[in-house]
Design a protein around this motif. Structure first.
Motif, short mmCIF file in Angstrom:
data_model
loop_
_atom_site.label_atom_id
_atom_site.label_comp_id
_atom_site.label_asym_id
_atom_site.label_seq_id
_atom_site.Cartn_x
_atom_site.Cartn_y
_atom_site.Cartn_z
N ALA A 113 -33.19 4.04 -19.83
CA ALA A 113 -32.74 4.38 -18.82
C ALA A 113 -33.99 4.99 -17.29
O ALA A 113 -32.39 4.31 -16.49
CB ALA A 113 -31.51 5.10 -19.31
N ALA A 115 -34.28 8.55 -17.89
CA ALA A 115 -33.74 9.91 -17.62
C ALA A 115 -34.75 10.39 -17.93
O ALA A 115 -35.17 10.15 -19.24
CB ALA A 115 -32.12 10.06 -18.24
N MET A 396 -32.08 13.21 -13.69
CA MET A 396 -31.31 11.65 -13.16
C MET A 396 -31.86 11.00 -12.01
O MET A 396 -31.81 12.33 -11.80
CB MET A 396 -29.93 11.12 -13.21
N PRO A 398 -31.93 8.16 -9.80
CA PRO A 398 -30.08 6.78 -9.09
C PRO A 398 -29.87 5.60 -10.28
O PRO A 398 -29.22 5.05 -10.72
CB PRO A 398 -30.40 6.49 -7.25
N LEU A 401 -28.35 6.88 -13.23
CA LEU A 401 -27.67 7.80 -13.43
C LEU A 401 -26.36 6.08 -13.11
O LEU A 401 -25.47 5.68 -13.05
CB LEU A 401 -26.88 7.87 -11.97
N ALA A 403 -27.12 3.24 -14.79
CA ALA A 403 -27.12 2.89 -16.50
C ALA A 403 -26.49 3.25 -16.77
O ALA A 403 -25.26 2.98 -17.87
CB ALA A 403 -28.78 2.60 -16.60
N ILE A 404 -26.20 4.88 -16.72
CA ILE A 404 -25.20 5.46 -17.87
C ILE A 404 -24.39 5.47 -17.11
O ILE A 404 -23.04 6.91 -18.25
CB ILE A 404 -26.12 5.99 -18.42
N GLY A 405 -24.08 6.40 -15.76
CA GLY A 405 -22.88 7.34 -15.77
C GLY A 405 -21.50 6.25 -15.90
O GLY A 405 -20.98 7.05 -15.46
N ALA A 407 -20.21 4.94 -18.40
CA ALA A 407 -19.76 5.30 -19.43
C ALA A 407 -19.42 6.56 -19.49
O ALA A 407 -18.32 6.79 -20.08
CB ALA A 407 -20.56 5.15 -20.65
N ALA A 408 -20.04 7.16 -18.44
CA ALA A 408 -19.70 9.16 -18.79
C ALA A 408 -18.52 8.66 -17.65
O ALA A 408 -17.38 9.70 -18.36
CB ALA A 408 -20.74 9.99 -17.17
N THR A 410 -16.71 6.63 -18.06
CA THR A 410 -15.48 6.26 -18.49
C THR A 410 -14.53 7.48 -19.61
O THR A 410 -13.19 7.30 -19.65
CB THR A 410 -15.68 4.96 -19.37
N LEU A 411 -15.13 7.89 -20.32
CA LEU A 411 -14.84 9.58 -21.25
C LEU A 411 -14.25 10.49 -20.46
O LEU A 411 -13.42 10.48 -20.85
CB LEU A 411 -16.37 9.45 -21.95
N VAL A 424 -19.36 11.83 -11.37
CA VAL A 424 -20.14 11.05 -11.12
C VAL A 424 -19.70 9.36 -10.32
O VAL A 424 -20.50 9.00 -9.13
CB VAL A 424 -20.23 9.90 -12.84
#
Lengths: 433, 433
Positions: A113, A115, A396, A398, A401, A403-405, A407-408, A410-411, A424
């Motif tokens: 990703a 990171a 991270m 840009p 972030l 790519a995985i931001g 999901a963070a 959402t949780l 985020v």
């Protein structure tokens, strides 16, 4: 008489469970006294420490005498004979070599990703080592506690050792000198633990306290835990020897006695696949007890808590060993390596008949501070790791972030932590502009 | 208003010391109640657990309903939406990848004396994970506790989660399923900790217990420590952000609030080398608080424990950071790598302005269970190592014993441990015959 158990007997499970459950701890409830001592040291600092030292150690000191001076240490260690000095130096060198290999590595990598992740190990800044005074003052324990700290890179290592009536074992001071200890204070008990944890005018506080001690010291360590780190609270010593008949019963008897002589509540157990060999070892123990210097300690330990267990094969021995989870485990069998793969819950394993446990107490290299009371099921002996801590690292870009931001976010929303999500989202929105 | 401190002010040291010493723990003394609950569970097993669950969770269960059945779990997780499921799976995958790299290696070597030395890591056999119920039930914490255990190789992983009035968060069950948890019990409080530590007819005891909980759970974990291993006792959450003026004040404000929204006793601190930027961040915090869902929590946290500290340069920032030893540390500066080498006491470091701390709570990969209350000076976040233990290994040949045995005998005699010395001497004499 120790207990004789046989796995093929009907009542084995009951007897073995009783052996496992035997209450060997003999710690009086001193918690209230210790709480008062700690509060007193926190409130009055040096004055409290000096008063308590006069009271318990019969030693009147001024604040500037709390620490041993370099000259005092030099004078004391000049008394040590050459054989003792050489033995301590060999032990220190071997302990140092073993523990140096325990240093873990830092890691850093960049994942798919984008990171960059990793961790970094750093040493505790300052550590305090409690050394008991009186009879049970073991220079070997100074090495075993101090060397891992110094290998880890602890900058400041302080020792406290009570000196009842002003008496000190010069070997303790020599061991401290060899291990590179920076400060040595002539104080003990709960007051020493409190001074190390909270500091006084004369004693700068430390971050971690290790080392054995009596019930007062143990209770004080439990109480200051959180304010500082501590090592384990050690219980009475234990050894389990698994031996087949191709062993000298006298050697095995001495190995069992080398734990029994520590403490009346120590526990020594033999597991063998040969009942006759078991009886021969028990007879050899009785014979040794007739002349052993510390038979007044080793005798009660062996009679009250010792056991000889006969098994049908070594797989059964391994299974029982794992239930016992012994502090020390000797494997005196034809293929000790193979058996050691099955005895997974043990503090330290000594393989083969030429590795008596006493080697590990002094010069083997591994640490002799080990988990007791079945805690080898979940903990390990003292090591360099006890004086290190790990900081995790995340970086991270840009792109990472993006790519995985989401999901963070959402949780975070699912956990009703809106600010987490917004922290985020604000960045993602800026990147998408 | 948070505290505004400036290192160039005369009274800085006093203000900073007060900030460091602020008593944020708010744990009522529940130890006596907890002692009774543990004794009750030890004495009466399932019956006690069921009664206490009826009393505290308003939930009447039979013993065979203590565990969720596979069908119950299937039904609950079928309710989870696709976005939540995908986010949890991404988080699990990233946490797994990170923690897999933490697996330490076994070592074995033969030294110049001919001694074969080494160590072996093995997993704890069974672990229990406490998951809080009610509002603060975080599926992300299930992943963060369960995955390191499974990576370590823990064979049996049990969860306890209270389900007040029978209600369960389906995301908790899904997280447990994804992480490979083996058993899930609908119990909580001190009775759950007691059941995990001592076992009941329906619940087999474990060797290690981890996971966050309220004051009852924390007190119970302290009490069962020794019988089983525990992780840390976590205090309120903390963040320290070190930021220069080249940052968006809104982003930094949200990062500070993402800790503040956890708990009224959480602590968020900004250190900056630009006083004006500090004031801009504080203003942005106030603005966000006007609309934040959890402003009733985040507001008091920020006003009572928050701080903005102005420093003259980033070396000063690093020195203050090391005194704070924060759980979470964000470095929003031009060269975060360089600064991270100086901030050595921290649980987790987030580098650069695109790494908000919330990333680490969910999907970064590193663990979010981290040392609080300045304990990063001596301890680390949860890791695979918490579910492993190390057995040391020593194997002497006759030659090795001849080389180092005499030193062990010398030290044993100096410590008045005769049997130790004799156990070595008997073998040396046989070798010399």
């Amino acid at each position: 008489m120790p207990q004789f158990l046989d796995t093929s007997a009907d009542d084995f499970e009951m007897g073995f469970a009783a052996l496992l459950g035997a209450k060997r701890e003999d710690s009086p409830d001193v918690d209230a006294i210790v709480a008062d001592i700690i509060a007193d040291v926190r409130a009055r600092g040096d004055a409290a420490v000096l008063e308590l030292t006069a009271k318990f150690d019969h030693l009147e000191l001024a604040a500037d005498q709390l620490a041993f001076s370099r000259d005092e240490i030099d004078a004391a260690i000049a008394e040590v004979g050459e054989a003792d000095r050489a033995a301590l130096e060999l032990a220190a060198e071997r302990i140092w070599s073993y523990h140096k290999r325990q240093m873990p590595s830092d890691e850093s990598w960049t994942d798919s990703a984008g990171a960059t992740l990793g961790w970094r190990w750093t040493a505790v800044s300052a550590a305090g080592l409690y050394v008991p005074g009186g009879l049970a003052t073991y220079p070997s324990s100074v090495l075993m506690n101090a060397i891992p700290a110094k290998v880890a890179g602890v900058q400041r290592l302080a020792i406290t050792v009570p000196t009842p009536n002003g008496k000190i074992n010069p070997l303790v001071l020599l061991a401290a000198r060899i291990a590179g200890v920076d400060e040595i204070y002539r104080i003990g008990g709960a007051q020493a633990i409190a001074a190390l944890a909270y500091g006084t005018k004369s004693i700068v506080p430390v971050d971690k306290i290790t080392g054995p001690g009596n019930a007062f010291v143990a209770a004080a360590k439990r109480r200051v835990f959180g304010k500082v780190g501590i090592d384990m609270i050690a219980g009475p010593s234990e050894i389990l020897v698994i031996a087949d008949k191709d062993n000298n019963p006298d050697w095995i008897a001495l190995d069992l006695l080398s734990q029994a002589e520590h403490d009346e509540t120590a526990q020594s157990i033999l597991i063998t696949d040969d009942a006759e060999f078991g009886r021969a070892v028990a007879a050899a123990v009785e014979k040794q007890l007739e002349t052993l210097e510390r038979s007044a300690i080793a005798g009660p330990s062996w009679r009250d808590y010792g056991a000889v267990i006969t098994v049908t094969d070594m797989d059964q021995a391994a299974a029982l060993s794992n239930r016992i989870a012994p502090e020390h485990l000797e494997l005196c069998v034809a293929d000790p390596e193979a058996l050691s793969l099955k005895t997974v819950h043990a503090g330290a394993i000594f393989l083969g008949q030429y590795t008596p446990e006493a080697i590990g107490d002094y010069v083997g290299g591994p640490n002799h501070v080990l988990p007791t009371a079945r805690s080898a099921r979940f903990s390990s002996g003292l090591s360099v790791l006890d004086f290190l801590k790990r900081t995790t690292l995340s970086h991270m870009t840009p792109a990472a972030l993006r790519a995985i931001g989401p999901a963070a976010e959402t949780l975070a929303i699912s956990e009703s932590l809106q600010a987490h999500g917004l922290s985020v989202r604000a960045r993602l929105d800026a990147l998408n502009d």
